[in-house]
Scaffold this active site. Structure first.
Site, PDB file in Angstrom:
ATOM      1  N   HIS A 250     -10.282  -3.978   5.199  1.00  0.00           N
ATOM      2  CA  HIS A 250     -11.501  -4.627   5.677  1.00  0.00           C
ATOM      3  C   HIS A 250     -11.153  -5.815   6.576  1.00  0.00           C
ATOM      4  CE1 HIS A 250     -12.530  -2.788   1.701  1.00  0.00           C
ATOM      5  NE2 HIS A 250     -13.501  -2.276   2.455  1.00  0.00           N
TER       6      HIS A 250
ATOM      7  N   HIS B 183     -12.769 -12.639   2.650  1.00  0.00           N
ATOM      8  CA  HIS B 183     -14.178 -12.593   3.103  1.00  0.00           C
ATOM      9  C   HIS B 183     -14.901 -13.928   2.918  1.00  0.00           C
ATOM     10  CE1 HIS B 183     -13.888  -8.362   3.851  1.00  0.00           C
ATOM     11  NE2 HIS B 183     -13.691  -8.043   2.586  1.00  0.00           N
TER      12      HIS B 183
HETATM   13 ZN   LIG Z   1     -10.431  -4.919   1.402  1.00  0.00          ZN
END
Ligand SMILES: [Zn+2]
Length: 348
Positions: free
Chosen positions: A160, A122
């Site tokens: 994710h 991220h």
């Molecule tokens: Zn994750």
């Protein structure tokens, strides 16, 4: 072609607030996996810190200075992302660990499994985000390019979307980024229509999948989308961002993948790297927040990577036997949506 692990018990010293899912106990799971591997005669390499120059290949100066400025103290970088006094050093160690793995596999010595926290995918060029300080796999990809490699593939099967990895390479045709992820879900990016920009168009492949998907769904997505594109790209190096948070036991998402499902995915991806990339494969941990599931999946990953190199087949994926997780409707729909977009760029 023996597998090596890259790991350090130092990663337990990156502290997060009580109740935070990305907690120091995850490092204890890594330690148990490394100890078991060492006991069985396997090699465990120590990580080294990434240099500032290596980090600056994917992060801007302001971001590097901001994270360096947290050294020696606890800080909240966003509502999910925290540092403790040693986090800056440990984040550099996590990024550098991936480079030890790259060196190993580029020397023709087989795959590497890199066990690190904080995770990385991220983290964007200019900011920390979603538990991540530096983008570990992006640092690895940039390092490999600096060694002269022309085509790097990053395959991200964390539940994710790896917004940071996508952003860092979205205009770079030398780095193929493929992500499977629950959608909608944090961080909100990763729509099927995000395909990269300018010279990087067609080098970003997003396969968003509805919540509730299981082993069959993921197997279909890999077999129909990920493997054909990875094969067509024929990377000089394959880096896997492996989050184990699509596991049915994971508290942060709603997927239904079993430990055997992860074993199947890793088997497929390793076989593809063997067939198309001379076995040059670095597997880097991202998420995975149920500790028993994390340990079981990592054990399965070690078994897959430690097995003798698979025959030159593009699909070593799970057999099409019926599975408890359902008929794979979500996977079929996700694969078809991605193929409809990606057929402009790939022979799929
Ligand atoms: Zn994750």
């Amino acid at each position: 072609m023996p597998l090596v692990l890259v790991s350090s018990d130092a990663f337990e010293r990156h502290l997060t607030p009580p109740g935070h899912p990305e907690r120091p106990e995850r490092a204890h799971v890594f330690d148990a996996v490394a100890t078991s591997w060492r006991t069985s005669g396997g090699a465990v390499l120590a990580p080294r810190p990434a240099t500032l120059e290596e980090l600056a290949a994917v992060h801007d100066r302001a971001h590097l200075e901001r994270i360096a400025g947290t050294a020696g103290r606890a800080a909240m970088l966003d509502p999910d992302t925290f540092t403790s006094p040693e986090s800056y050093d440990l984040a550099r160690l996590a990024a550098g660990a991936t480079l030890v793995g790259v060196d190993h596999t580029l020397a023709g010595n087989g795959p590497a499994l890199v066990l690190v926290r904080p995770p990385g995918h991220h983290a964007e060029r200019h900011q920390a985000m979603g538990f991540c300080l530096f983008n570990n796999v992006a640092v690895a990809a940039a390092y490999a390019r600096a060694q002269g490699l022309l085509r790097i593939a990053v395959v991200d099967i964390d539940v994710h979307h790896g917004n940071g990895t996508q952003q860092i390479f979205e205009d770079d045709p030398a780095v193929l980024y493929i992500s499977t992820h629950q959608y909608p879900c944090y961080p909100g990016t990763g729509a099927v229509t995000e395909v990269g920009i300018s010279a990087g168009r067609g080098r970003t492949v997003n396969v968003p999948i509805e919540p509730g998907a299981g082993d069959d769904d993921y197997a279909q997505v890999l077999d129909r989308v990920v493997v054909p594109i990875l094969t067509a790209f024929a990377a000089d190096l394959v880096i896997l961002s492996v989050g184990y948070d699509a596991h049915v036991q994971d508290p942060l998402a709603q997927m239904q993948v079993t430990t055997e499902g992860y074993r199947g995915m890793l088997t497929t991806l390793r076989a593809t790297a063997d067939a198309t990339s001379r076995g040059r494969l670095v597997v880097v941990t991202e998420g995975g927040y149920d500790l028993p599931a994390l340990g079981a999946c990592l054990a399965a990953t070690v078994e897959v990577l430690a097995a003798p190199a698979s025959p030159a087949t593009t699909s070593g994926g799970p057999a099409a036997a019926p599975r408890a997780s359902g008929p794979g409707v979500r996977g079929r729909e996700a694969a078809e949506a991605a193929l409809a977009i990606q057929k402009s760029f790939w022979p799929v």
